[in-house]
Scaffold this motif. Structure first.
Motif, PDB file in Angstrom:
ATOM      1  N   GLN A  18       0.827  -1.205   0.000  1.00 59.79           N
ATOM      2  CA  GLN A  18       0.000   0.000   0.000  1.00 59.79           C
ATOM      3  C   GLN A  18       0.863   1.257   0.000  1.00 59.79           C
ATOM      4  N   ALA A  19       1.935   1.250   0.760  1.00 58.60           N
ATOM      5  CA  ALA A  19       2.810   2.426   0.816  1.00 58.60           C
ATOM      6  C   ALA A  19       3.452   2.698  -0.536  1.00 58.60           C
ATOM      7  N   SER A  20       3.897   1.647  -1.205  1.00 58.92           N
ATOM      8  CA  SER A  20       4.567   1.833  -2.497  1.00 58.92           C
ATOM      9  C   SER A  20       3.613   2.368  -3.552  1.00 58.92           C
ATOM     10  N   ARG A  21       2.328   1.944  -3.494  1.00 61.37           N
ATOM     11  CA  ARG A  21       1.347   2.425  -4.461  1.00 61.37           C
ATOM     12  C   ARG A  21       0.890   3.843  -4.143  1.00 61.37           C
ATOM     13  N   SER A  22       0.671   4.128  -2.863  1.00 60.20           N
ATOM     14  CA  SER A  22       0.162   5.440  -2.482  1.00 60.20           C
ATOM     15  C   SER A  22       1.214   6.533  -2.636  1.00 60.20           C
ATOM     16  N   LEU A  23       2.479   6.162  -2.494  1.00 61.27           N
ATOM     17  CA  LEU A  23       3.546   7.161  -2.540  1.00 61.27           C
ATOM     18  C   LEU A  23       3.556   7.933  -3.849  1.00 61.27           C
ATOM     19  N   MET A  24       3.274   7.267  -4.963  1.00 56.63           N
ATOM     20  CA  MET A  24       3.340   7.934  -6.261  1.00 56.63           C
ATOM     21  C   MET A  24       2.312   9.045  -6.391  1.00 56.63           C
ATOM     22  N   ALA A  25       1.140   8.882  -5.763  1.00 51.50           N
ATOM     23  CA  ALA A  25       0.139   9.946  -5.802  1.00 51.50           C
ATOM     24  C   ALA A  25       0.638  11.196  -5.102  1.00 51.50           C
ATOM     25  N   LEU A  26       1.526  11.011  -4.107  1.00 51.72           N
ATOM     26  CA  LEU A  26       2.068  12.137  -3.358  1.00 51.72           C
ATOM     27  C   LEU A  26       3.261  12.773  -4.066  1.00 51.72           C
ATOM     28  N   ILE A  27       4.184  11.936  -4.549  1.00 49.12           N
ATOM     29  CA  ILE A  27       5.422  12.478  -5.134  1.00 49.12           C
ATOM     30  C   ILE A  27       5.364  12.587  -6.649  1.00 49.12           C
ATOM     31  N   LEU A  49       5.074  -0.305 -12.201  1.00 45.66           N
ATOM     32  CA  LEU A  49       4.960  -1.163 -11.025  1.00 45.66           C
ATOM     33  C   LEU A  49       3.873  -2.210 -11.227  1.00 45.66           C
ATOM     34  N   PHE A  50       2.766  -1.800 -11.843  1.00 49.79           N
ATOM     35  CA  PHE A  50       1.641  -2.715 -12.022  1.00 49.79           C
ATOM     36  C   PHE A  50       1.891  -3.709 -13.154  1.00 49.79           C
ATOM     37  N   VAL A  51       2.747  -3.347 -14.110  1.00 45.97           N
ATOM     38  CA  VAL A  51       3.150  -4.308 -15.139  1.00 45.97           C
ATOM     39  C   VAL A  51       3.862  -5.491 -14.483  1.00 45.97           C
ATOM     40  N   ALA A  52       4.859  -5.171 -13.655  1.00 45.02           N
ATOM     41  CA  ALA A  52       5.592  -6.227 -12.963  1.00 45.02           C
ATOM     42  C   ALA A  52       4.670  -6.995 -12.026  1.00 45.02           C
ATOM     43  N   TYR A  53       3.845  -6.264 -11.318  1.00 38.81           N
ATOM     44  CA  TYR A  53       2.860  -6.856 -10.404  1.00 38.81           C
ATOM     45  C   TYR A  53       1.990  -7.864 -11.162  1.00 38.81           C
ATOM     46  N   CYS A  81      12.477  -4.786  -1.141  1.00 36.68           N
ATOM     47  CA  CYS A  81      13.536  -3.973  -0.535  1.00 36.68           C
ATOM     48  C   CYS A  81      14.556  -3.547  -1.589  1.00 36.68           C
ATOM     49  N   LEU A  82      14.952  -4.486  -2.444  1.00 37.46           N
ATOM     50  CA  LEU A  82      15.895  -4.173  -3.517  1.00 37.46           C
ATOM     51  C   LEU A  82      15.312  -3.126  -4.468  1.00 37.46           C
ATOM     52  N   GLY A  83      14.048  -3.272  -4.826  1.00 36.03           N
ATOM     53  CA  GLY A  83      13.409  -2.324  -5.734  1.00 36.03           C
ATOM     54  C   GLY A  83      13.356  -0.918  -5.163  1.00 36.03           C
ATOM     55  N   PHE A  84      13.028  -0.802  -3.878  1.00 35.20           N
ATOM     56  CA  PHE A  84      12.994   0.517  -3.243  1.00 35.20           C
ATOM     57  C   PHE A  84      14.389   1.155  -3.242  1.00 35.20           C
ATOM     58  N   ALA A  85      15.419   0.339  -2.975  1.00 37.23           N
ATOM     59  CA  ALA A  85      16.782   0.868  -2.945  1.00 37.23           C
ATOM     60  C   ALA A  85      17.202   1.382  -4.317  1.00 37.23           C
ATOM     61  N   ILE A  86      16.874   0.646  -5.378  1.00 35.91           N
ATOM     62  CA  ILE A  86      17.190   1.093  -6.740  1.00 35.91           C
ATOM     63  C   ILE A  86      16.465   2.404  -7.051  1.00 35.91           C
ATOM     64  N   ARG A 100      11.002   0.639  -9.842  1.00 34.97           N
ATOM     65  CA  ARG A 100       9.567   0.418  -9.637  1.00 34.97           C
ATOM     66  C   ARG A 100       9.151  -0.957 -10.163  1.00 34.97           C
ATOM     67  N   PHE A 101       9.787  -1.396 -11.251  1.00 35.36           N
ATOM     68  CA  PHE A 101       9.477  -2.715 -11.805  1.00 35.36           C
ATOM     69  C   PHE A 101       9.860  -3.809 -10.808  1.00 35.36           C
ATOM     70  N   ILE A 102      11.065  -3.706 -10.230  1.00 32.11           N
ATOM     71  CA  ILE A 102      11.516  -4.697  -9.245  1.00 32.11           C
ATOM     72  C   ILE A 102      10.619  -4.665  -8.012  1.00 32.11           C
ATOM     73  N   THR A 103      10.226  -3.460  -7.604  1.00 32.68           N
ATOM     74  CA  THR A 103       9.309  -3.338  -6.468  1.00 32.68           C
ATOM     75  C   THR A 103       7.991  -4.041  -6.764  1.00 32.68           C
ATOM     76  N   GLY A 104       7.473  -3.845  -7.971  1.00 33.95           N
ATOM     77  CA  GLY A 104       6.226  -4.496  -8.361  1.00 33.95           C
ATOM     78  C   GLY A 104       6.314  -6.008  -8.280  1.00 33.95           C
ATOM     79  N   MET A 105       7.471  -6.566  -8.663  1.00 34.38           N
ATOM     80  CA  MET A 105       7.669  -8.009  -8.527  1.00 34.38           C
ATOM     81  C   MET A 105       7.624  -8.429  -7.060  1.00 34.38           C
ATOM     82  N   GLY A 106       8.198  -7.583  -6.200  1.00 30.47           N
ATOM     83  CA  GLY A 106       8.286  -7.928  -4.783  1.00 30.47           C
ATOM     84  C   GLY A 106       6.965  -7.870  -4.041  1.00 30.47           C
ATOM     85  N   ILE A 107       6.100  -6.934  -4.413  1.00 31.98           N
ATOM     86  CA  ILE A 107       4.833  -6.786  -3.690  1.00 31.98           C
ATOM     87  C   ILE A 107       3.703  -7.599  -4.319  1.00 31.98           C
ATOM     88  N   ALA A 108       4.021  -8.343  -5.380  1.00 32.53           N
ATOM     89  CA  ALA A 108       2.977  -9.011  -6.167  1.00 32.53           C
ATOM     90  C   ALA A 108       2.191 -10.045  -5.385  1.00 32.53           C
TER      91      ALA A 108
END
Length: 401
Positions: A18-27, A49-53, A81-86, A100-108
């Motif tokens: 939820q944090a990773s998805r909501s953050l984009m609306a803010l930033i 992110l949703f493509v990877a998801y 964690c790796l996706g956020f760091a990148i 964001r792509f790596i993050t999407g894989m991680g939260i899928a």
């Protein structure tokens, strides 16, 4: 098994989800200015992110059914964690998109792992309520990405926000490994290809063909706005300043939390009384369609009226726990992970389409003096989503038995 060694730790993946998805609306507006992005560029960046998801849904469904939530969710959080760091270290939009792509894989596996855990260790009539509670906890991530993040953003910047999420994901991975029990051993082992082929009967089942398009659209529209376009809409159409915009996003996140909690409990209550669990998602679809029409027609400018309307939108859209668990229960328990990922994959493909098309539509009008987009473009985009959702609901109604 109990709430504290199944529901709570598995729900933490949904916190970072939820944090990773909501953050984009803010930033998102900050990224558009810093990297000189068009609306289509920003839409694509959000949709990556949703493509990877989406691409991970079918593999995740098989993995959960084969290896269980403990191992899959632990590895998924580490990948996030790796996706956020990148993303935090990105020098430009391409590297940020890769992160964001790596993050999407991680939260899928967030929601699906929660549902799978509940189907493994709890009675059927408790699955929807417990899943709703888990998604309620996950909504804390969406809350943190609104007013609290807005408060520290001037100090840490958008890069710092991604570093915070990276540290959170690492802690979640460790917690799951320590808390969640191993899955029960399967009585019979099939080849991986046999497991994959079981998606065929799912996609061709009459109940899936009837319900999946409408359920996918309901959740896709919710993700589309929470994940990107609500923030810019609040700035460009409603004219809200940063503080009020963050507050409206916070109320939206509260709607996500309570919507899932309420929907899950009502669904379990209906099931206990012998009623169809599909009642809640169908009512939610009607409510979301009505809210889109109201927002389009009224075009509110009063800050609190805007907030109230989007809160109602998020309450109606946040029924994924009830919708997914209801559909999954129409199939054998051993297919629960794959049923949920089948509809989730379809939904995420729609998120990519919606976010990208909205961006393309907005680019048809000149940008405003403040760097935003025309209210007319937003109106045409919402009109298109209204028509699409109405079509899926008509499909669902015409194919009823």
């Amino acid at each position: 098994m109990n709430f504290f060694n199944v529901t709570l730790p598995l729900a933490l993946v949904n916190v970072i989800n939820q944090a990773s998805r909501s953050l984009m609306a803010l930033i998102g507006p900050l990224l558009a200015l810093e990297f000189d992005l068009s609306a289509a560029d920003l839409g694509l960046l959000g949709a990556i992110l949703f493509v990877a998801y989406g691409l991970m849904q079918l593999p995740v469904g098989v993995a959960l059914d084969l290896y269980g939530p403990r191992r899959v969710q632990c590895a998924s959080a580490a990948l996030a964690c790796l996706g956020f760091a990148i993303s935090a270290a990105a020098a430009g939009p391409f590297m940020l998109g890769f992160g964001r792509f790596i993050t999407g894989m991680g939260i899928a596996s967030g929601l699906i792992g929660l549902i799978k855990g509940h189907t493994l260790w709890f009675p059927r009539e408790r699955v929807a309520a417990l899943t709703g509670a888990g998604v309620f906890i996950g909504g804390i991530g969406g809350l943190c990405a609104t007013v609290p993040m807005q408060a520290v953003l001037p100090s840490i910047g958008w890069r710092g926000a991604f570093w915070v999420l990276a540290m959170a994901a690492a802690c979640v991975s460790l917690w799951i490994w320590l808390a969640v029990p191993p899955s029960p051993k399967r009585n019979a082992q099939k080849s991986i290809w046999s497991e994959i082929r079981e998606f065929g009967p799912i996609f061709t089942a009459p109940v899936f063909i009837r319900m999946a398009p409408a359920i996918a659209t309901l959740n896709a529209l919710h993700f589309t706005y929470q994940g990107l376009w609500l923030g810019p809409w609040l700035r460009d159409v409603a004219g809200l300043e940063d503080g009020m915009r963050a507050l409206t996003l916070l109320f939206y996140a509260l709607g996500v939390m309570f919507g899932n909690l309420i929907a899950g409990n009502i669904t379990s209550l209906l099931q206990a009384r012998g009623k169809s669990p599909m009642i809640v998602p169908i009512v939610a679809m009607c409510a979301m369609l009505a809210m889109q029409v109201l927002i389009l027609v009224v075009a509110p400018r009063d800050a609190w009226l805007v907030t109230l309307m989007w809160l109602a939108f998020s309450l109606s859209g946040s029924t994924s726990s009830a919708a997914y668990s209801s559909l999954a229960q129409a199939f054998p328990a051993q297919l629960a992970g794959r049923v949920s990922t089948a509809v989730n994959g379809s939904m995420l493909a729609l998120v990519f389409v919606f976010q990208s098309i909205i961006g393309a539509l907005l680019d048809l009008w000149p940008r405003t003096a403040l760097g935003g987009w025309s209210a007319t473009g937003y109106a045409w985009a919402m009109m298109a989503t209204i028509i699409f959702q109405a079509a899926t609901m008509l499909w669902m109604w015409r194919r009823r038995e």
